[in-house]
Design an enzyme around this catalytic site. Structure first.
Site, PDB file in Angstrom:
ATOM      1  CB  SER A 135     -26.381 -28.063  13.082  1.00  9.42           C
ATOM      2  OG  SER A 135     -25.886 -28.564  11.857  1.00  9.42           O
TER       3      SER A 135
ATOM      4  CE1 TYR B 288     -21.880 -24.444  13.270  1.00 10.02           C
ATOM      5  CE2 TYR B 288     -22.310 -26.528  12.170  1.00 10.02           C
ATOM      6  CZ  TYR B 288     -22.731 -25.267  12.565  1.00 10.02           C
ATOM      7  OH  TYR B 288     -24.012 -24.845  12.247  1.00 10.02           O
TER       8      TYR B 288
HETATM    9  N1  LIG Z   1     -26.418 -22.270   7.261  1.00 12.46           N
HETATM   10  C1  LIG Z   1     -26.522 -23.555   7.511  1.00 12.46           C
HETATM   11  O1  LIG Z   1     -26.345 -24.401   6.627  1.00 12.46           O
HETATM   12  C2  LIG Z   1     -26.912 -24.028   8.891  1.00 12.46           C
HETATM   13  C3  LIG Z   1     -27.267 -25.367   9.078  1.00 12.46           C
HETATM   14  C4  LIG Z   1     -27.646 -25.811  10.341  1.00 12.46           C
HETATM   15  C5  LIG Z   1     -27.651 -24.918  11.394  1.00 12.46           C
HETATM   16  N2  LIG Z   1     -27.305 -23.625  11.207  1.00 12.46           N
HETATM   17  C6  LIG Z   1     -27.337 -22.728  12.369  1.00 12.46           C
HETATM   18  O2  LIG Z   1     -28.282 -21.698  12.110  1.00 12.46           O
HETATM   19  C7  LIG Z   1     -27.962 -20.577  12.941  1.00 12.46           C
HETATM   20  C8  LIG Z   1     -28.021 -19.307  12.091  1.00 12.46           C
HETATM   21  O3  LIG Z   1     -26.956 -19.325  11.156  1.00 12.46           O
HETATM   22  P1  LIG Z   1     -27.137 -18.858   9.643  1.00 12.46           P
HETATM   23  O4  LIG Z   1     -26.937 -20.035   8.788  1.00 12.46           O
HETATM   24  O5  LIG Z   1     -28.353 -18.042   9.503  1.00 12.46           O
HETATM   25  O6  LIG Z   1     -25.801 -17.981   9.460  1.00 12.46           O
HETATM   26  P2  LIG Z   1     -25.562 -16.438   9.249  1.00 12.46           P
HETATM   27  O7  LIG Z   1     -26.350 -15.920   8.096  1.00 12.46           O
HETATM   28  O8  LIG Z   1     -24.073 -16.295   9.227  1.00 12.46           O
HETATM   29  O9  LIG Z   1     -26.152 -15.793  10.573  1.00 12.46           O
HETATM   30  C9  LIG Z   1     -25.508 -15.860  11.797  1.00 12.46           C
HETATM   31  C10 LIG Z   1     -26.122 -14.813  12.693  1.00 12.46           C
HETATM   32  O10 LIG Z   1     -25.507 -14.908  13.968  1.00 12.46           O
HETATM   33  C11 LIG Z   1     -25.140 -13.612  14.364  1.00 12.46           C
HETATM   34  N3  LIG Z   1     -23.988 -13.663  15.249  1.00 12.46           N
HETATM   35  C12 LIG Z   1     -22.767 -14.173  15.002  1.00 12.46           C
HETATM   36  N4  LIG Z   1     -21.970 -13.975  16.051  1.00 12.46           N
HETATM   37  C13 LIG Z   1     -22.714 -13.326  16.988  1.00 12.46           C
HETATM   38  C14 LIG Z   1     -22.456 -12.826  18.285  1.00 12.46           C
HETATM   39  N5  LIG Z   1     -21.253 -12.949  18.877  1.00 12.46           N
HETATM   40  N6  LIG Z   1     -23.454 -12.219  18.955  1.00 12.46           N
HETATM   41  C15 LIG Z   1     -24.662 -12.067  18.375  1.00 12.46           C
HETATM   42  N7  LIG Z   1     -24.971 -12.517  17.159  1.00 12.46           N
HETATM   43  C16 LIG Z   1     -23.999 -13.126  16.468  1.00 12.46           C
HETATM   44  C17 LIG Z   1     -24.877 -12.832  13.101  1.00 12.46           C
HETATM   45  O11 LIG Z   1     -25.127 -11.445  13.313  1.00 12.46           O
HETATM   46  P3  LIG Z   1     -24.032 -10.310  13.561  1.00 12.46           P
HETATM   47  O12 LIG Z   1     -22.855 -10.620  12.694  1.00 12.46           O
HETATM   48  O13 LIG Z   1     -24.763  -9.056  13.144  1.00 12.46           O
HETATM   49  O14 LIG Z   1     -23.752 -10.348  15.019  1.00 12.46           O
HETATM   50  C18 LIG Z   1     -25.927 -13.401  12.183  1.00 12.46           C
HETATM   51  O15 LIG Z   1     -27.123 -12.685  12.313  1.00 12.46           O
HETATM   52  C19 LIG Z   1     -26.597 -20.866  13.544  1.00 12.46           C
HETATM   53  O16 LIG Z   1     -26.750 -21.325  14.874  1.00 12.46           O
HETATM   54  C20 LIG Z   1     -26.064 -21.982  12.666  1.00 12.46           C
HETATM   55  O17 LIG Z   1     -25.107 -22.763  13.337  1.00 12.46           O
HETATM   56  C21 LIG Z   1     -26.952 -23.153   9.987  1.00 12.46           C
END
Ligand SMILES: NC(=O)c1ccc[n+]([C@@H]2O[C@H](COP(=O)([O-])OP(=O)(O)OC[C@H]3O[C@@H](n4cnc5c(N)ncnc54)[C@H](OP(=O)(O)O)[C@@H]3O)[C@@H](O)[C@H]2O)c1
Length: 231
Positions: A139, A152
């Protein structure tokens, strides 16, 4: 593009960026094997994408054995594995003085240890194949510290350190390593920023760009933000 027929394992693929990445890569001709805790969502997605039902694997990244099973499923299904996208993530917010200890534990367990467990599960295959690619979803929070988001940020700084270390250590095995650092994306994750987020598909397509490069081209760092995001 160098994506057709590649076997790609994606964690956290039940929503957000992981789901968008599965769509982008399957659309480009990859075979995706997807993990997350919400199995039904994964199964529905595999059906929609024309992937076999067995490619949906219930996975909790805090459990090393779940990641081993996820990677083994890919190898059992297709005889090889080409890419791991360590995408599963969890965000905790609040100043350190609030002492949200159990949220800190969850954040470190998923964002840091989950990435390490993924690496641990896949590296033996990549060493044997003398090829492979690991994409860690960091990130911009792995480059800048925001008050109220320190744990985070610490987890994403750790992801960046792991990516850079892996890049160096895996050179003898011809393995490519990308630390992907997006700004705010439109997903289920609630970021405390007041800008219009990037669509997850834009970040997914950028991941596809890195995979699609010729095998001897190792894209190591990508930073992308919404135009209006300052830091
Ligand atoms: N959204 C942003 O603004 C942003 C910005 C920069 C980076 N990121 C990064 O992008 C990545 C994806 O996040 P997102 O934004 O797409 O959020 P999201 O929609 O909340 O997705 C998170 C995913 O991680 C899974 N997850 C959570 N805990 C888990 C566990 N213990 N085991 C397996 N899977 C797990 C969830 O699936 P289940 O609940 O089904 O397990 C879900 O599919 C993350 O690494 C996040 O830090 C996000």
């Amino acid at each position: 593009m160098n994506i057709v027929g590649k076997v790609v394992v994606i964690t956290g693929a039940s929503s957000g960026l992981g789901q968008a990445t599965a769509h982008a890569l399957a659309g480009a001709g990859a075979k995706v094997v997807v993990g997350a805790r919400r199995l039904e969502l994964l199964r529905t997605m595999c059906k929609d994408l024309g992937q076999p039902e067995e490619a949906a694997v219930q996975t909790d990244v805090t459990k090393p054995q779940d990641l081993e099973k996820l990677v083994k499923t890919a190898v059992d299904l297709y005889g090889r594995v080409d890419v791991l996208v360590n995408n599963a993530g969890y965000m905790t917010q609040g100043n350190l003085e609030e002492g949200r200890v159990s949220e800190w534990d969850t954040c470190i367990d998923i964002n840091v240890k989950g990435v390490l467990y993924g690496v641990n599960a896949i590296v033996p295959y990549f060493k044997r194949q003398k090829s492979g690619q690991i994409i860690n979803i960091g990130s911009v929070s792995g480059r800048v510290v925001y008050p109220g988001s320190v744990v985070y940020c610490a987890s994403k700084f750790a992801v960046r350190a792991i990516s850079e270390g892996l890049r160096q250590e895996l050179k003898p095995y011809n393995v490519r390593v990308l630390n992907m650092s997006p700004g705010v994306i439109e997903t289920e994750m609630e970021a405390n920023v007041d800008v219009e987020p990037m669509p997850a598909s834009a970040v997914a397509n950028t991941i596809a760009y890195a995979i699609g490069q010729p095998e001897n081209v190792d894209v190591n760092e990508i930073i992308m933000r919404p135009t209006l995001q300052e830091s």
